[in-house]
Design a protein around this motif. Sequence first.
Motif, mmCIF file in Angstrom:
data_model
loop_
_atom_site.group_PDB
_atom_site.id
_atom_site.type_symbol
_atom_site.label_atom_id
_atom_site.label_comp_id
_atom_site.label_asym_id
_atom_site.label_seq_id
_atom_site.Cartn_x
_atom_site.Cartn_y
_atom_site.Cartn_z
ATOM 1 N N UNK A 181 6.811 11.257 -5.350
ATOM 2 C CA UNK A 181 6.802 10.130 -6.295
ATOM 3 C C UNK A 181 7.012 10.617 -7.734
ATOM 4 N N UNK A 182 6.226 11.625 -8.123
ATOM 5 C CA UNK A 182 6.323 12.095 -9.500
ATOM 6 C C UNK A 182 7.661 12.781 -9.762
ATOM 7 N N UNK A 183 8.179 13.480 -8.763
ATOM 8 C CA UNK A 183 9.468 14.141 -8.941
ATOM 9 C C UNK A 183 10.566 13.095 -9.184
ATOM 10 N N UNK A 184 10.505 11.970 -8.449
ATOM 11 C CA UNK A 184 11.494 10.906 -8.668
ATOM 12 C C UNK A 184 11.275 10.241 -10.030
ATOM 13 N N UNK A 185 10.037 9.877 -10.335
ATOM 14 C CA UNK A 185 9.756 9.124 -11.567
ATOM 15 C C UNK A 185 9.976 9.958 -12.831
ATOM 16 N N UNK A 186 9.652 11.243 -12.739
ATOM 17 C CA UNK A 186 9.837 12.126 -13.891
ATOM 18 C C UNK A 186 11.308 12.137 -14.317
ATOM 19 N N UNK A 187 12.195 11.987 -13.315
ATOM 20 C CA UNK A 187 13.626 12.011 -13.607
ATOM 21 C C UNK A 187 14.231 10.624 -13.567
ATOM 22 N N UNK A 188 13.373 9.598 -13.804
ATOM 23 C CA UNK A 188 13.813 8.193 -13.831
ATOM 24 C C UNK A 188 14.543 7.791 -12.564
ATOM 25 N N UNK A 189 14.152 8.402 -11.444
ATOM 26 C CA UNK A 189 14.794 8.065 -10.170
ATOM 27 C C UNK A 189 14.065 6.965 -9.434
ATOM 28 N N UNK A 190 14.712 6.449 -8.410
ATOM 29 C CA UNK A 190 14.079 5.445 -7.550
ATOM 30 C C UNK A 190 13.301 6.155 -6.444
ATOM 31 N N UNK A 191 12.350 5.450 -5.860
ATOM 32 C CA UNK A 191 11.490 6.042 -4.832
ATOM 33 C C UNK A 191 11.212 5.015 -3.757
ATOM 34 N N UNK A 192 11.518 5.355 -2.524
ATOM 35 C CA UNK A 192 11.356 4.434 -1.394
ATOM 36 C C UNK A 192 10.223 4.876 -0.483
ATOM 37 N N UNK A 193 9.653 3.909 0.196
ATOM 38 C CA UNK A 193 8.703 4.217 1.269
ATOM 39 C C UNK A 193 9.354 3.819 2.580
ATOM 40 N N UNK A 194 9.404 4.768 3.504
ATOM 41 C CA UNK A 194 10.011 4.507 4.807
ATOM 42 C C UNK A 194 9.005 4.862 5.898
ATOM 43 N N UNK A 195 8.711 3.917 6.751
ATOM 44 C CA UNK A 195 7.760 4.145 7.839
ATOM 45 C C UNK A 195 8.542 4.666 9.049
ATOM 46 N N UNK A 196 8.210 5.876 9.481
ATOM 47 C CA UNK A 196 8.966 6.498 10.579
ATOM 48 C C UNK A 196 8.352 6.102 11.921
ATOM 49 N N UNK A 197 8.615 4.863 12.284
ATOM 50 C CA UNK A 197 7.997 4.278 13.481
ATOM 51 C C UNK A 197 8.958 4.320 14.665
ATOM 52 N N UNK A 198 9.461 5.519 14.959
ATOM 53 C CA UNK A 198 10.449 5.617 16.041
ATOM 54 C C UNK A 198 9.860 6.228 17.293
ATOM 55 N N UNK A 199 8.551 6.466 17.293
ATOM 56 C CA UNK A 199 7.947 7.134 18.446
ATOM 57 C C UNK A 199 6.714 6.343 18.890
ATOM 58 N N UNK A 200 6.943 5.124 19.431
ATOM 59 C CA UNK A 200 5.811 4.231 19.752
ATOM 60 C C UNK A 200 4.685 4.899 20.537
ATOM 61 N N UNK A 201 4.981 5.812 21.500
ATOM 62 C CA UNK A 201 3.858 6.396 22.235
ATOM 63 C C UNK A 201 2.854 7.137 21.341
ATOM 64 N N UNK A 202 3.303 7.647 20.193
ATOM 65 C CA UNK A 202 2.413 8.423 19.327
ATOM 66 C C UNK A 202 1.751 7.574 18.240
ATOM 67 N N UNK A 203 2.159 6.292 18.141
ATOM 68 C CA UNK A 203 1.660 5.497 17.022
ATOM 69 C C UNK A 203 0.268 4.929 17.252
ATOM 70 N N UNK A 204 -0.403 4.664 16.143
ATOM 71 C CA UNK A 204 -1.753 4.117 16.218
ATOM 72 C C UNK A 204 -1.694 2.682 15.685
ATOM 73 N N UNK A 205 -2.184 1.712 16.467
ATOM 74 C CA UNK A 205 -2.119 0.326 16.002
ATOM 75 C C UNK A 205 -2.781 0.179 14.625
ATOM 76 N N UNK A 206 -2.129 -0.527 13.731
ATOM 77 C CA UNK A 206 -2.727 -0.776 12.414
ATOM 78 C C UNK A 206 -2.505 0.329 11.394
ATOM 79 N N UNK A 207 -1.935 1.461 11.829
ATOM 80 C CA UNK A 207 -1.801 2.591 10.892
ATOM 81 C C UNK A 207 -0.849 2.258 9.742
ATOM 82 N N UNK A 208 0.237 1.558 10.024
ATOM 83 C CA UNK A 208 1.192 1.236 8.961
ATOM 84 C C UNK A 208 0.506 0.455 7.846
ATOM 85 N N UNK A 209 -0.246 -0.579 8.226
ATOM 86 C CA UNK A 209 -0.944 -1.392 7.231
ATOM 87 C C UNK A 209 -1.935 -0.559 6.426
#
Length: 302
Positions: free
Chosen positions: A24-52
């Motif tokens: 985050x700071x590396x992007x903001x320090x250089x006036x860059x944009x910053x995205x959040x991406x949830x890597x939810x491609x492995x349903x067997x390993x996911x925990x219900x409610x973790x994303x929230x």
Amino acid sequence: MGRFAPSPTGPLHFGSLLAATASYLQARRHDGRWLVRIEDIDPPREQPGATGRILEALERYGFEWDGPVVYQSHSQSAHEAALARLLDSGHAYRCGCSRNDLADAPRGPLGIIYPGTCRAGCPAGDSAIRVRTDDSAVAFIDGLQGPQEQHLESESGDFVVWRRDGLVAYHLAVVVDDHEQGITEIVRGIDLMDSTCRQIWLQRLLGFPTPNYLHVPVAAHADGQKLSKLTGARAVPLGRPEKLLVQVLSALGQQPAADLGKASLREIWSWARENWRIEALTGRTRILVDSNAMAEGKNGLL
Ligand SMILES: [Zn+2]
């Protein structure tokens, strides 16, 4: 353009907060944009409610991401299109080997070194899809860790881009999504550094530009084990985030003043943005912490 890409396998712990803060700071320090991406491609390993819970923690700690949260599971058509290109161009092939078939395959630091059994074809049936490698050097210069190089054919062998269970494999998903989202700088934990050459290999085969990479140290317990759900890392506390955020900045080598923890979140972020020096992490691989102390709001830097 930078990003933070957590897997929803558990709540945000100090280690993931550290990686989020650095990118985050590396992007903001250089006036860059910053995205959040949830890597939810492995349903067997996911925990219900973790994303929230992850998103709630990021909000409580004052992160402001650009645009809507991206869900990796929503880019399935882009993943499939990339796979089709790899297959059509002959860069990828079906592999019917079971775990058992590979039990005697050589192993290296990256795991099983696939011996190429199915390169010339495999019987129909359940199969994974692997990408062909060769033994030329794949190299990059990490912004913090210096020159890195791997010879994929002898270090990993042809690697899986589509799993036998029908799910996209991590390396392909990450490469396609970073490209689709225009990510130009990847700041992430050093535990992912040894996957970078395989990702660069895929970028080349798919004609994607290679972003800049900066691998930051990972938070580890006193015994050196990386903080993770498996090693008992506790969720970051949601009350009074100011104090822990200042500890994160110290852990990242930023030398905040002792009383910065009494400032508001907004003031802490503003100080951090203005004073951010990622160079403080050059060559560092581990940051030792006591995650129990931190979860209780105490100083946990060792
Ligand atoms: Zn095979």
